[in-house]
Scaffold this motif. Sequence first.
Motif, mmCIF file in Angstrom:
data_model
loop_
_atom_site.group_PDB
_atom_site.id
_atom_site.type_symbol
_atom_site.label_atom_id
_atom_site.label_comp_id
_atom_site.label_asym_id
_atom_site.label_seq_id
_atom_site.Cartn_x
_atom_site.Cartn_y
_atom_site.Cartn_z
ATOM 1 N N ILE A 105 -36.886 82.886 49.572
ATOM 2 C CA ILE A 105 -35.524 82.242 48.998
ATOM 3 C C ILE A 105 -34.714 82.413 50.109
ATOM 4 O O ILE A 105 -34.253 83.614 50.797
ATOM 5 N N ARG A 106 -33.920 81.186 50.516
ATOM 6 C CA ARG A 106 -32.738 81.275 51.580
ATOM 7 C C ARG A 106 -31.589 80.870 51.199
ATOM 8 O O ARG A 106 -31.494 79.580 51.173
ATOM 9 N N PRO A 107 -30.641 81.690 50.865
ATOM 10 C CA PRO A 107 -29.431 81.150 50.206
ATOM 11 C C PRO A 107 -28.557 80.689 51.582
ATOM 12 O O PRO A 107 -28.518 81.319 52.537
ATOM 13 N N GLY A 246 -39.442 73.334 55.050
ATOM 14 C CA GLY A 246 -38.320 74.403 54.453
ATOM 15 C C GLY A 246 -37.891 75.125 55.803
ATOM 16 O O GLY A 246 -36.926 75.556 55.953
ATOM 17 N N ASP A 247 -38.830 75.222 56.722
ATOM 18 C CA ASP A 247 -38.667 76.123 57.935
ATOM 19 C C ASP A 247 -37.569 75.205 58.750
ATOM 20 O O ASP A 247 -36.598 75.870 59.150
ATOM 21 N N ILE A 248 -37.773 74.061 59.008
ATOM 22 C CA ILE A 248 -36.896 73.043 59.709
ATOM 23 C C ILE A 248 -35.510 72.969 58.943
ATOM 24 O O ILE A 248 -34.507 73.024 59.351
ATOM 25 N N THR A 250 -34.000 74.999 56.894
ATOM 26 C CA THR A 250 -33.097 76.019 56.764
ATOM 27 C C THR A 250 -32.572 76.201 58.132
ATOM 28 O O THR A 250 -31.306 76.514 58.122
ATOM 29 N N ASP A 251 -33.207 75.988 59.330
ATOM 30 C CA ASP A 251 -32.437 76.013 60.607
ATOM 31 C C ASP A 251 -31.382 75.189 60.704
ATOM 32 O O ASP A 251 -30.052 75.293 60.977
ATOM 33 N N GLU A 252 -31.479 74.001 60.092
ATOM 34 C CA GLU A 252 -30.420 73.005 60.276
ATOM 35 C C GLU A 252 -29.415 73.300 59.354
ATOM 36 O O GLU A 252 -28.146 73.369 59.562
ATOM 37 N N PRO A 284 -33.732 88.376 58.142
ATOM 38 C CA PRO A 284 -32.973 87.168 58.341
ATOM 39 C C PRO A 284 -33.838 86.100 58.738
ATOM 40 O O PRO A 284 -35.181 85.986 59.575
ATOM 41 N N ILE A 285 -33.155 84.513 58.847
ATOM 42 C CA ILE A 285 -33.975 83.577 58.948
ATOM 43 C C ILE A 285 -34.096 83.239 60.620
ATOM 44 O O ILE A 285 -34.867 82.445 61.018
ATOM 45 N N HIS A 286 -33.500 83.901 61.444
ATOM 46 C CA HIS A 286 -33.456 83.833 62.874
ATOM 47 C C HIS A 286 -34.369 84.352 63.498
ATOM 48 O O HIS A 286 -35.346 85.141 62.899
HETATM 49 MN MN MN Z 1 -37.938 79.327 61.345
#
Ligand code: MN
Length: 364
Positions: A105-107, A246-248, A250-252, A284-286
Amino acid sequence: MEFNIAVMGGDGIGPEVTDQGVRALEAVGRAFGHTFNLSYGDIGGISIDKHGIPFTDDIRAMSGDNDAVLFGAVGGPKWDDPNAAVRPEQGLLDIRSHMGVFANIRPVKVYPWLADASPLKADVLEGVDMVVVRELTGGLYYAEPRGRRQTPGGIIAEDTMRYTEGEIERVLRVGFELARGRRRKLTSVDKANVLECSRLWRAVATRLGEEYPDVDLEHAYVDACAMQLISSPSRFDVIVAENTFGDILTDEASVLAASLGMLPSASLAQVPVEGQPSVGMYEPIHGTAPDIAGRGIANPVGSILSMAMMLRYSLGLTEEAAAVERAVEVTLQNGARTADISSGAATVSTVEMGDAIVGAIGGA
Ligand code: MN
Ligand code: IPM
């Protein structure tokens, strides 16, 4: 109350930002009278250096023996040799899969005070508030066959995208349930015009949609979704996507929030149910940002907000989670800016950002 937390900082800026997540957690302990028993473990590159592998039996045991895992980031140029037998990232994939945390889950929240630090126009950012649910334990990241082999016609490399109906259904259900507690809109992302996995994905989303007539379901091709994320981001509420998409995406999406350093995530092994906390992993997503590692300038907000998600989803501490989120908000409103979210010069270091948020949580 008393809780057991496994802390795995990993590589690069991972440990620096995770330290601030831990300090903020300890501030919550003081302010609300909880005890957090912390145990530290090595995963990723640091584990390769010490033990020869990125994911040891100790880490496997730790991930099961605690209420939650607070995770930093893994990887770095030191372990990047394409011919290396082991890679740090495998440690991350192993712990996700071992814990069975299929829903990431990435808000994506936009703080108005940071609008000038995003390259996007302020009016595009207005009203942006979405959650991306990324499938985390399937698809291209895990399916076999995968690998590289020499053939008479040259080298062949292959990866496999595979999803079962059950894997698709459980992650979409997380999205539908989250949408029910929000603006009741769900965007199911796929590439059903090309991919067989996506056609199954779309069929499952459509079937589940009938169970959730109160949620407005739309299907979006991943390429179009990527474009709309930047051109009209406020139209999204909950987005659900398979692992790689989803990976791509969310970085965007982090560009909306001014920096990759801002976004937290929670990885869960079940649909979150209020009042029924479950084991999860929080990161964290980073990535490890090797270019700035060790310089004390990384943004710890993604880690601190991940810790807040841990309070909410794994420890059932809703009020405490909200207090941490408020502390981050106040700190940003007061002008604290690490380099990545500053339109001018940075006003704080990693530790100073931590100090300010710890101060705002209180409990000194
Ligand atoms: Mn990623
Ligand atoms: C993330 C990261 C990881 C992923 C890498 C480090 C394996 O990019 O958590 O988004 O692709 O899942």
